[in-house]
Design a protein around this motif. Structure first.
Motif, PDB file in Angstrom:
ATOM      1  N   GLN A   1       0.802  14.698 -68.644  1.00  0.00           N
ATOM      2  CA  GLN A   1       1.189  13.350 -69.092  1.00  0.00           C
ATOM      3  C   GLN A   1       1.343  13.292 -70.615  1.00  0.00           C
ATOM      4  O   GLN A   1       2.274  12.661 -71.116  1.00  0.00           O
ATOM      5  N   TRP A   2       0.428  13.933 -71.326  1.00  0.00           N
ATOM      6  CA  TRP A   2       0.544  13.943 -72.792  1.00  0.00           C
ATOM      7  C   TRP A   2       1.837  14.627 -73.221  1.00  0.00           C
ATOM      8  O   TRP A   2       2.507  14.173 -74.155  1.00  0.00           O
TER       9      TRP A   2
ATOM     10  N   MET B   1       1.598  13.805 -82.173  1.00  0.00           N
ATOM     11  CA  MET B   1       1.778  13.517 -80.742  1.00  0.00           C
ATOM     12  C   MET B   1       1.149  14.575 -79.849  1.00  0.00           C
ATOM     13  O   MET B   1       1.667  14.885 -78.777  1.00  0.00           O
ATOM     14  N   GLN B   2       0.009  15.121 -80.308  1.00  0.00           N
ATOM     15  CA  GLN B   2      -0.712  16.089 -79.477  1.00  0.00           C
ATOM     16  C   GLN B   2      -1.675  15.351 -78.551  1.00  0.00           C
ATOM     17  O   GLN B   2      -2.113  14.238 -78.855  1.00  0.00           O
ATOM     18  N   ALA B   3      -2.023  15.990 -77.434  1.00  0.00           N
ATOM     19  CA  ALA B   3      -3.016  15.417 -76.520  1.00  0.00           C
ATOM     20  C   ALA B   3      -4.304  15.144 -77.287  1.00  0.00           C
ATOM     21  O   ALA B   3      -4.717  15.946 -78.128  1.00  0.00           O
ATOM     22  N   ILE B   4      -4.937  14.014 -77.032  1.00  0.00           N
ATOM     23  CA  ILE B   4      -6.197  13.673 -77.687  1.00  0.00           C
ATOM     24  C   ILE B   4      -7.327  14.133 -76.763  1.00  0.00           C
ATOM     25  O   ILE B   4      -7.431  13.663 -75.626  1.00  0.00           O
TER      26      ILE B   4
ATOM     27  N   ARG C   1       4.978  12.783 -75.201  1.00  0.00           N
ATOM     28  CA  ARG C   1       5.553  13.275 -76.459  1.00  0.00           C
ATOM     29  C   ARG C   1       7.076  13.430 -76.336  1.00  0.00           C
ATOM     30  O   ARG C   1       7.828  12.961 -77.196  1.00  0.00           O
ATOM     31  N   VAL C   2       7.512  14.050 -75.244  1.00  0.00           N
ATOM     32  CA  VAL C   2       8.947  14.289 -75.046  1.00  0.00           C
ATOM     33  C   VAL C   2       9.694  12.959 -74.888  1.00  0.00           C
ATOM     34  O   VAL C   2      10.743  12.747 -75.506  1.00  0.00           O
ATOM     35  N   LEU C   3       9.142  12.052 -74.105  1.00  0.00           N
ATOM     36  CA  LEU C   3       9.816  10.767 -73.870  1.00  0.00           C
ATOM     37  C   LEU C   3       9.904   9.954 -75.163  1.00  0.00           C
ATOM     38  O   LEU C   3      10.974   9.451 -75.523  1.00  0.00           O
ATOM     39  N   ILE C   4       8.789   9.846 -75.872  1.00  0.00           N
ATOM     40  CA  ILE C   4       8.782   9.022 -77.090  1.00  0.00           C
ATOM     41  C   ILE C   4       9.688   9.639 -78.154  1.00  0.00           C
ATOM     42  O   ILE C   4      10.416   8.926 -78.855  1.00  0.00           O
TER      43      ILE C   4
ATOM     44  N   CYS D   1       4.527   3.195 -69.369  1.00  0.00           N
ATOM     45  CA  CYS D   1       3.193   3.109 -68.770  1.00  0.00           C
ATOM     46  C   CYS D   1       2.679   4.469 -68.334  1.00  0.00           C
ATOM     47  O   CYS D   1       3.329   5.180 -67.566  1.00  0.00           O
ATOM     48  N   LEU D   2       1.497   4.830 -68.822  1.00  0.00           N
ATOM     49  CA  LEU D   2       0.807   6.036 -68.388  1.00  0.00           C
ATOM     50  C   LEU D   2      -0.098   5.672 -67.213  1.00  0.00           C
ATOM     51  O   LEU D   2      -0.868   4.706 -67.309  1.00  0.00           O
ATOM     52  N   VAL D   3      -0.030   6.430 -66.132  1.00  0.00           N
ATOM     53  CA  VAL D   3      -0.928   6.186 -65.004  1.00  0.00           C
ATOM     54  C   VAL D   3      -2.334   6.632 -65.404  1.00  0.00           C
ATOM     55  O   VAL D   3      -2.538   7.774 -65.827  1.00  0.00           O
TER      56      VAL D   3
END
Ligand SMILES: [Zn+2]
Length: 179
Positions: free
Chosen positions: A111-112, A169-172, A116-119, A100-102
């Motif tokens: 967060q981005w 997986m870059q920030a959008i 990326r690191v977590l996924i 879950c992203l806050v």
């Protein structure tokens, strides 16, 4: 026995963009973390963790349905243990992990990065798991093999996970929250 994981599901907390979900006074015992804030919401919805798992993993979180919470400051908090069945997506909890992203549809660059690191790490641990957004698991009501926007039960997590993966997986930028 480890739980079989076939899906990694990305969610948002559906709380206002820019609200960290920290509550109380920083550095004092009154401070409540975002994971604890979400835990209180899930308690109100009647979610309940397994008592035995609760004793050995995050005992202060009795209800939270997610396995990971990504804070706006980039911190990655754990909720339920990976071995524990979550409560985050109807019909798919048995073999999935919930992340879950806050926020709602805008997330900080921290967060981005954390996402990326977590996924990437979870993909190494669970190489056969598919990474999807919550909304991608809505029923394909017209049966054309594609879950279209009009079929989404929720907009969660507020961005296109498949496009995010395809883009490395870059920030959008359209979903970037200033911090
Ligand atoms: Zn969701």
């Amino acid at each position: 026995m480890p739980r079989e994981i076939s899906l990694i599901v990305i969610h948002c907390s559906a709380s206002p963009n820019g609200d960290s979900l920290f509550r109380g006074t920083p550095g004092t015992p009154s401070q409540i973390t975002p994971a604890q804030t979400i835990d209180a919401w899930h308690k109100a919805r009647g979610f309940k963790r397994d008592a035995a798992m609760c004793r050995i993993w995050n005992p202060d979180l009795r209800s939270i349905g997610y396995h990971f919470v990504l804070y706006s400051n980039g911190a990655v908090a754990t909720g339920r243990a990976p071995a524990e069945i979550g409560a985050h997506v109807a019909g798919f909890n048995q073999k999935s992990l919930g992340v879950c992203l806050v926020g709602t549809d805008r997330f900080t660059s921290a967060q981005w990065d954390s996402l990326r690191v977590l996924i990437t790490g979870l993909q190494k641990s669970y190489p056969s798991a598919r990474v999807v957004g919550h909304r991608d698991l809505s029923p394909d009501t017209d049966g054309d093999g594609v879950v279209e926007p009009r079929e989404w039960l929720k907009i969660c997590p507020g961005f296109d996970v498949a496009a995010w993966i395809a883009g490395g997986m870059q920030a959008i930028s359209a979903h970037l929250q200033e911090d």
